[in-house]
Design a protein around this motif. Structure first.
Motif, PDB file in Angstrom:
ATOM      1  N   PRO A 185     -21.870  18.774 102.258  1.00  0.00           N
ATOM      2  CA  PRO A 185     -21.546  19.219 103.618  1.00  0.00           C
ATOM      3  C   PRO A 185     -20.179  19.907 103.668  1.00  0.00           C
ATOM      4  O   PRO A 185     -19.267  19.572 102.903  1.00  0.00           O
ATOM      5  CB  PRO A 185     -21.539  17.915 104.427  1.00  0.00           C
ATOM      6  N   THR A 186     -20.057  20.841 104.576  1.00  0.00           N
ATOM      7  CA  THR A 186     -18.829  21.635 104.669  1.00  0.00           C
ATOM      8  C   THR A 186     -17.592  20.768 104.831  1.00  0.00           C
ATOM      9  O   THR A 186     -16.550  21.009 104.207  1.00  0.00           O
ATOM     10  CB  THR A 186     -18.931  22.618 105.846  1.00  0.00           C
ATOM     11  N   LYS A 187     -17.675  19.724 105.676  1.00  0.00           N
ATOM     12  CA  LYS A 187     -16.478  18.906 105.945  1.00  0.00           C
ATOM     13  C   LYS A 187     -15.994  18.200 104.673  1.00  0.00           C
ATOM     14  O   LYS A 187     -14.781  18.087 104.437  1.00  0.00           O
ATOM     15  CB  LYS A 187     -16.760  17.900 107.053  1.00  0.00           C
ATOM     16  N   TRP A 188     -16.953  17.718 103.835  1.00  0.00           N
ATOM     17  CA  TRP A 188     -16.545  17.051 102.607  1.00  0.00           C
ATOM     18  C   TRP A 188     -16.118  18.056 101.544  1.00  0.00           C
ATOM     19  O   TRP A 188     -15.220  17.795 100.745  1.00  0.00           O
ATOM     20  CB  TRP A 188     -17.682  16.185 102.072  1.00  0.00           C
ATOM     21  N   GLN A 189     -16.766  19.205 101.539  1.00  0.00           N
ATOM     22  CA  GLN A 189     -16.383  20.248 100.587  1.00  0.00           C
ATOM     23  C   GLN A 189     -14.943  20.682 100.820  1.00  0.00           C
ATOM     24  O   GLN A 189     -14.144  20.767  99.886  1.00  0.00           O
ATOM     25  CB  GLN A 189     -17.325  21.438 100.724  1.00  0.00           C
ATOM     26  N   SER A 190     -14.596  20.944 102.073  1.00  0.00           N
ATOM     27  CA  SER A 190     -13.222  21.353 102.375  1.00  0.00           C
ATOM     28  C   SER A 190     -12.250  20.197 102.167  1.00  0.00           C
ATOM     29  O   SER A 190     -11.113  20.405 101.737  1.00  0.00           O
ATOM     30  CB  SER A 190     -13.135  21.884 103.809  1.00  0.00           C
ATOM     31  N   ALA A 191     -12.701  18.944 102.431  1.00  0.00           N
ATOM     32  CA  ALA A 191     -11.822  17.786 102.236  1.00  0.00           C
ATOM     33  C   ALA A 191     -11.456  17.613 100.772  1.00  0.00           C
ATOM     34  O   ALA A 191     -10.317  17.271 100.429  1.00  0.00           O
ATOM     35  CB  ALA A 191     -12.495  16.523 102.761  1.00  0.00           C
ATOM     36  N   LEU A 192     -12.428  17.878  99.871  1.00  0.00           N
ATOM     37  CA  LEU A 192     -12.149  17.763  98.442  1.00  0.00           C
ATOM     38  C   LEU A 192     -11.070  18.753  98.009  1.00  0.00           C
ATOM     39  O   LEU A 192     -10.230  18.459  97.163  1.00  0.00           O
ATOM     40  CB  LEU A 192     -13.430  18.012  97.636  1.00  0.00           C
ATOM     41  N   PHE A 193     -11.092  19.951  98.601  1.00  0.00           N
ATOM     42  CA  PHE A 193     -10.083  20.950  98.284  1.00  0.00           C
ATOM     43  C   PHE A 193      -8.757  20.649  98.978  1.00  0.00           C
ATOM     44  O   PHE A 193      -7.684  20.824  98.406  1.00  0.00           O
ATOM     45  CB  PHE A 193     -10.562  22.341  98.705  1.00  0.00           C
ATOM     46  N   GLN A 194      -8.833  20.190 100.208  1.00  0.00           N
ATOM     47  CA  GLN A 194      -7.622  20.046 101.017  1.00  0.00           C
ATOM     48  C   GLN A 194      -6.808  18.815 100.674  1.00  0.00           C
ATOM     49  O   GLN A 194      -5.576  18.820 100.807  1.00  0.00           O
ATOM     50  CB  GLN A 194      -8.004  19.998 102.501  1.00  0.00           C
ATOM     51  N   SER A 195      -7.463  17.728 100.225  1.00  0.00           N
ATOM     52  CA  SER A 195      -6.740  16.469 100.022  1.00  0.00           C
ATOM     53  C   SER A 195      -5.640  16.613  98.977  1.00  0.00           C
ATOM     54  O   SER A 195      -4.509  16.146  99.170  1.00  0.00           O
ATOM     55  CB  SER A 195      -7.716  15.363  99.626  1.00  0.00           C
ATOM     56  N   GLY A 196      -5.964  17.270  97.848  1.00  0.00           N
ATOM     57  CA  GLY A 196      -4.945  17.464  96.823  1.00  0.00           C
ATOM     58  C   GLY A 196      -3.801  18.324  97.320  1.00  0.00           C
ATOM     59  O   GLY A 196      -2.630  18.074  96.998  1.00  0.00           O
ATOM     60  N   GLN A 197      -4.111  19.325  98.128  1.00  0.00           N
ATOM     61  CA  GLN A 197      -3.062  20.194  98.665  1.00  0.00           C
ATOM     62  C   GLN A 197      -2.178  19.450  99.662  1.00  0.00           C
ATOM     63  O   GLN A 197      -0.979  19.709  99.762  1.00  0.00           O
ATOM     64  CB  GLN A 197      -3.684  21.427  99.327  1.00  0.00           C
ATOM     65  N   CYS A 198      -2.789  18.511 100.417  1.00  0.00           N
ATOM     66  CA  CYS A 198      -1.987  17.695 101.349  1.00  0.00           C
ATOM     67  C   CYS A 198      -1.003  16.822 100.567  1.00  0.00           C
ATOM     68  O   CYS A 198       0.162  16.675 100.959  1.00  0.00           O
ATOM     69  CB  CYS A 198      -2.902  16.829 102.207  1.00  0.00           C
ATOM     70  N   GLY A 199      -1.482  16.246  99.453  1.00  0.00           N
ATOM     71  CA  GLY A 199      -0.579  15.464  98.616  1.00  0.00           C
ATOM     72  C   GLY A 199       0.510  16.320  98.007  1.00  0.00           C
ATOM     73  O   GLY A 199       1.684  15.916  97.950  1.00  0.00           O
ATOM     74  N   ALA A 200       0.142  17.523  97.560  1.00  0.00           N
ATOM     75  CA  ALA A 200       1.132  18.435  96.983  1.00  0.00           C
ATOM     76  C   ALA A 200       2.157  18.871  98.021  1.00  0.00           C
ATOM     77  O   ALA A 200       3.331  19.101  97.691  1.00  0.00           O
ATOM     78  CB  ALA A 200       0.425  19.656  96.393  1.00  0.00           C
TER      79      ALA A 200
END
Length: 538
Positions: free
Chosen positions: A109-124
């Motif tokens: 699903p789009t929300k999980w797909q974007s979350a997988l990409f965004q979570s690492g960037q939020c930590g960075a």
């Protein structure tokens, strides 16, 4: 000796070095009034301007090696970023965590797909803000060592994750050390090499991204036919091959002489300079004098560096350039490269061929990165960025046109080929040259803070753009496929216009000359033609 004691033996070079160190270990403010030291600074800066790229490599082989090692830490962020992009295309991963969409099969699903990409960037994003203050206190070496230790620990979370939520959390924790790596690597690399090598070594940051992509593409291609959890857990485990060897190498690396001089540790700075090059004692003294002079001039403009200093006076302009250049990496085709396998699938390629094409794409990016070394030596930063952005802008619009006409096998292959070409152009021009511009634009005093805040701007732009990219490509979203080229072509145009008016040319400029050009408020388009005298201390 009459006393009968035995004097410890000293190498003749060590005796000379000690005397020189004691003589030069003076308060930095004296350098601007000490005629001998100023002559050393003049000679050192003139020598750097006269030294060609190949000569600089021969004279500073260890500086090149250590710069590459620090830049190679970026391979971990690249590896994980591209790994997530490949997970959403893995059949076993989609069947385990995806939903069945009529006509498209299983998809994340789009929300999980974007979350997988965004979570690492939020930590960075958190990591880059921590990097500046920590680096100012501990130095580049120990800050990077601590980040590598933390990276080793956080990989466990992702590897043992048994749900998308747990995987997202693991990625967020892994992102924190990414922020340290990307903030420190360009700053350290640009400080330890001569003027003529700054473009080359900082361009290896983009090469590290390509190396990470190649490893991911090969691993996921090799495991994509498996129907169990190991199709994605083995690629996750491969992350452990990087931190420990890099930690050992970074421990052995010399600290940046610029950081040491800013901390008043000039004896160590001189030893560090000698470790980085094959130069004679005289040349090392000249290099130290250049560093001391620049650091002292900047110190007279402000005291201890703080984040607020980035928003004051001419440093505000430099901060804005750094932030805009970093953010622009998201707007000229890079996000297509980050999700290449998924893009190829949406362009009509089979899953197996999409993984093959992604591996080819990754290798071509590596070739483009190597080509950027020569481009950086031949052309100016501003020229490379403007032409690279203009080329990708044109290709992105053509991509949109190919996706808008009646679709066939030919148009599908055309979209896939354009995706590869866009990634190639990005990896050879505006991608690597951005890191060079960022490393050169900030003042020495604020560099650790500036590179961190600049990368934070990258994440501020990237996090919503990741969601937008996923929304554009995903069958559960807008399902635009190649039509996304219209949108990215428009954002690339904005980047080109901004760079034309605000991006200065800093090729062949020492850090002292860059300070003077910014302090004089010279127009970006006149940086190249403005003459700065070697004796100016503004």
């Amino acid at each position: 000796m009459s006393s009968g004691t035995v004097e410890p033996k000293h190498d003749a070079t060590e005796v000379v070095d000690t005397e020189v160190l004691k003589e030069k270990n003076i308060h930095q403010s004296e350098i601007l009034v000490n005629q001998d030291l100023m002559i050393n600074a003049f000679d050192g800066e003139n020598r750097e301007h006269e030294t060609g790229t190949w000569q600089a490599v021969k004279e500073n082989p260890m500086a090149c090696l250590w710069a590459f090692i620090f830049c190679f830490t970026i391979v971990m962020e690249s590896f994980d970023m591209f790994l997530n992009g490949n997970f959403v295309a893995l059949t076993a991963f989609k069947q385990k965590y995806g939903v069945n969409v009529e006509g498209s099969g299983y998809t994340i699903p789009t929300k999980w797909q974007s979350a997988l990409f965004q979570s690492g960037q939020c930590g960075a994003f958190i990591g880059v803000f921590l990097a500046g203050p920590v680096t100012n206190r501990l130095g580049y070496r120990w800050t990077t060592i601590l980040a590598l230790i933390f990276m080793n620990a956080t990989i466990f979370i992702s590897f043992f994750a048994d749900s998308l939520a747990a995987l997202v959390i693991g990625q967020a924790f892994e992102g924190v050390p990414w922020g340290f790596f990307i903030a420190n690597s360009p700053a350290y690399a640009s400080e330890i090499v001569p003027l003529s090598l700054r473009s080359t070594v900082t361009a290896t940051l983009q090469m590290s991204w390509s190396i990470g992509n190649i490893i991911v593409a090969a691993a996921t291609y090799g495991y994509q036919n498996r129907n169990d959890q190991w199709s994605w857990r083995v690629p996750l485990a491969l992350q452990w091959i990087f931190p420990t060897p890099l930690l050992i190498l970074v421990f052995l690396a010399p600290e940046s002489p610029w950081w040491l001089v800013r901390r008043g540790r000039k004896e160590q700075a001189l030893r560090s300079i000698r470790r980085l090059s094959r130069k004679s004692t005289t040349n090392a003294e000249e290099t130290l004098a250049v560093i001391e002079r620049t650091v002292e001039i900047e110190a007279q403009m402000g005291g201890a560096p703080s984040l607020l200093d980035l928003l004051k006076g001419t440093d505000l302009r430099r901060t804005l350039i750094t932030c805009l250049m970093y953010a622009s990496q998201n707007f000229a085709g890079n996000l297509i490269a980050n999700q290449a396998t998924f893009f190829f699938e949406q362009a009509g390629m089979s899953t197996n061929f999409s993984f093959q094409l992604n591996l080819i794409n990754s290798c071509l990016q590596f070739v483009a990165n190597a080509g950027s070394w020569f481009l950086g030596a031949w052309f100016g930063r501003r020229t490379i960025y403007l032409w690279g952005t203009a080329t990708n802008m044109t290709l992105l619009v053509i991509l949109g046109i190919c996706a808008s006409v009646t679709q066939s096998t030919s148009t599908n292959y055309a979209q896939a080929c354009l995706g590869v070409i866009i990634s190639f152009v990005y990896a050879g021009t505006l991608g690597p040259i951005t890191y060079t511009v960022i490393a050169e634009t900030s003042s020495v005093r604020l560099r650790a803070l500036s590179t961190g805040v600049g990368r934070a701007a990258y994440y501020v732009a990237e996090i919503p753009m990741i969601y937008l990219a996923s929304q554009m490509l995903n069958p559960t979203g807008w399902n635009l496929a190649g039509k996304c080229g219209y949108i990215w072509g428009g954002t690339a145009l904005v980047c080109w216009v901004g760079a034309y008016f605000f991006l200065p040319e800093l090729k062949h400029r020492s850090y002292r000359e860059a300070d003077i050009l910014f302090n004089r408020r010279i127009s970006a388009r006149k940086f190249k033609s403005t003459v700065i005298d070697v004796k100016d201390n503004e």
